[in-house]
Design a protein around this motif. Structure first.
Motif, mmCIF file in Angstrom:
data_model
loop_
_atom_site.group_PDB
_atom_site.id
_atom_site.type_symbol
_atom_site.label_atom_id
_atom_site.label_comp_id
_atom_site.label_asym_id
_atom_site.label_seq_id
_atom_site.Cartn_x
_atom_site.Cartn_y
_atom_site.Cartn_z
ATOM 1 N N LYS A 121 12.532 41.969 -6.662
ATOM 2 C CA LYS A 121 11.466 41.227 -7.136
ATOM 3 C C LYS A 121 10.352 42.378 -7.584
ATOM 4 C CE LYS A 121 8.889 37.133 -6.376
ATOM 5 N NZ LYS A 121 7.877 37.032 -5.221
ATOM 6 N N ALA A 122 9.958 43.180 -6.671
ATOM 7 C CA ALA A 122 9.047 44.232 -7.156
ATOM 8 C C ALA A 122 9.564 44.873 -8.387
ATOM 9 C CB ALA A 122 8.946 45.153 -5.960
ATOM 10 N N PHE A 123 10.800 45.217 -8.474
ATOM 11 C CA PHE A 123 11.385 46.107 -9.697
ATOM 12 C C PHE A 123 11.183 45.400 -10.822
ATOM 13 C CE2 PHE A 123 15.027 46.429 -12.656
ATOM 14 C CZ PHE A 123 14.615 47.720 -13.035
ATOM 15 N N GLU A 124 11.411 43.914 -10.836
ATOM 16 C CA GLU A 124 11.380 42.858 -12.005
ATOM 17 C C GLU A 124 9.988 43.087 -12.508
ATOM 18 O OE1 GLU A 124 13.750 42.045 -13.950
ATOM 19 O OE2 GLU A 124 15.246 42.742 -12.580
ATOM 20 N N ARG A 161 -1.762 45.611 -9.673
ATOM 21 C CA ARG A 161 -0.968 44.400 -9.340
ATOM 22 C C ARG A 161 -0.233 44.219 -8.125
ATOM 23 N NH1 ARG A 161 -0.060 41.315 -14.258
ATOM 24 N NH2 ARG A 161 -1.912 41.214 -15.142
ATOM 25 N N LEU A 162 0.331 45.575 -7.830
ATOM 26 C CA LEU A 162 1.121 45.554 -6.491
ATOM 27 C C LEU A 162 0.503 46.598 -5.734
ATOM 28 C CD1 LEU A 162 3.674 45.591 -9.283
ATOM 29 C CD2 LEU A 162 4.814 44.701 -7.168
ATOM 30 N N PRO A 163 0.002 45.815 -4.589
ATOM 31 C CA PRO A 163 -0.787 46.723 -3.423
ATOM 32 C C PRO A 163 0.172 47.349 -2.831
ATOM 33 C CG PRO A 163 -0.925 44.458 -3.178
ATOM 34 C CD PRO A 163 -0.223 44.360 -4.233
ATOM 35 N N GLU A 164 1.666 47.017 -2.589
ATOM 36 C CA GLU A 164 2.482 47.892 -1.871
ATOM 37 C C GLU A 164 2.899 49.085 -2.390
ATOM 38 O OE1 GLU A 164 2.977 44.839 -3.203
ATOM 39 O OE2 GLU A 164 4.806 44.148 -3.382
ATOM 40 N N ILE A 165 2.697 49.358 -3.423
ATOM 41 C CA ILE A 165 2.883 50.568 -4.301
ATOM 42 C C ILE A 165 2.044 51.615 -4.296
ATOM 43 C CG2 ILE A 165 3.513 51.640 -6.669
ATOM 44 C CD1 ILE A 165 5.199 49.203 -7.652
ATOM 45 N N GLU A 166 2.109 52.848 -3.946
ATOM 46 C CA GLU A 166 1.241 53.929 -3.724
ATOM 47 C C GLU A 166 0.945 54.825 -4.795
ATOM 48 O OE1 GLU A 166 1.494 56.591 -0.053
ATOM 49 O OE2 GLU A 166 -0.632 55.701 -0.258
ATOM 50 N N SER A 167 2.126 55.054 -5.580
ATOM 51 C CA SER A 167 1.940 56.020 -6.793
ATOM 52 C C SER A 167 2.995 55.360 -7.668
ATOM 53 C CB SER A 167 2.236 57.336 -6.075
ATOM 54 O OG SER A 167 3.291 57.523 -5.570
ATOM 55 N N ILE A 168 2.823 55.904 -9.188
ATOM 56 C CA ILE A 168 3.814 55.620 -9.998
ATOM 57 C C ILE A 168 3.756 56.768 -11.011
ATOM 58 C CG2 ILE A 168 2.089 54.326 -11.412
ATOM 59 C CD1 ILE A 168 4.433 52.632 -12.310
#
Ligand SMILES: O=c1[nH]c(=O)c2[nH]c(=O)[nH]c2[nH]1
Length: 219
Positions: A121-124, A161-168
């Motif tokens: 779901k996070a990927f989508e 939007r996604l607090p669980e992601i640290e870096s991109i």
């Protein structure tokens, strides 16, 4: 997919005393059921574009690192794109433009600092955000003054939007569509004929990380 990669990575680390860490990469092939006149084919599939992949690092004495990504997502806008406001010096030949085609193939990798409720779901959600920011609203779109600007906004929106992601990280080649303008043979460019080229091109990249990041904290 990420859960399976973690399980596999942990298996090697837990099973073998001589193994201190393992790295697992899985790339999904996006096979889609084929549709004929809207009806799903019973056993026919076609390969879609934009693959989900993951890169996991499991270690005996360090927290597990989980990164997911998207590769091969081809996108193009026929307007609402320019390249302006860049540094100019004695060697700059490139004129600024406010109207051009913008085409690229998005590659993105993001790393989690905590476990999302569902990796798929996070990927989508990330994919949808990247596309929405790239294109803007359906009718009006959104003006892009450079690939750099757009790519930064794409990454920023994911972190918002996604607090669980640290870096991109994002990597987007600038795949040029060159206006065909040959007045000497009577062909004047009128925003109609373009020459698509794959080389040469610049690859525009950015890496965005939250402030006070913790090197991918425990999952
Ligand atoms: O958006 C762009 N970024 C660049 O860095 C670049 N360089 C270039 O020639 N055209 C463009 N367009």
């Amino acid at each position: 997919m990420e859960e399976f990669a973690i399980l596999l990575g942990e298996h090697f680390v837990k099973t073998y005393p001589q193994v201190t860490g393992s790295e697992i990469t899985i790339i999904e092939k996006p096979w889609e059921p084929y549709r004929i006149n809207g009806k799903i084919h019973h056993h026919g599939f076609k390969l879609g574009k934009g693959s989900h992949f993951c890169e996991i690092q499991v270690s005996k004495n360090k927290p597990t690192v989980v990164c997911s990504g998207l590769e091969g997502l081809s996108v193009l806008k026929t307007t609402q794109s320019g390249f302006e406001g860049f540094v100019r010096d004695n060697y700059t030949l490139l004129p600024e433009v406010r109207e051009r085609i913008l085409a690229t193939e998005v590659l993105s990798v993001w790393c989690y600092k905590s476990k999302p409720s569902c990796y798929n779901k996070a990927f989508e959600t990330v994919k949808q955000i990247l596309l929405d920011v790239f294109f803007g609203p359906p009718d009006a779109g959104v003006y892009s003054p450079s690939v750099q600007n757009t790519l930064y906004l794409m990454g920023e929106r994911v972190l918002q939007r996604l607090p669980e992601i640290e870096s991109i990280k994002l990597s987007m080649p600038n795949l040029h569509f060159i206006p065909v303008n040959m007045p000497k043979v009577g062909v004047e460019f009128n925003h109609d004929v373009y020459l698509p080229t794959d080389e040469p091109h610049g690859t525009i990249e950015a890496s965005l990380t939250r402030k006070n990041w913790s090197r991918h904290s425990k999952l």
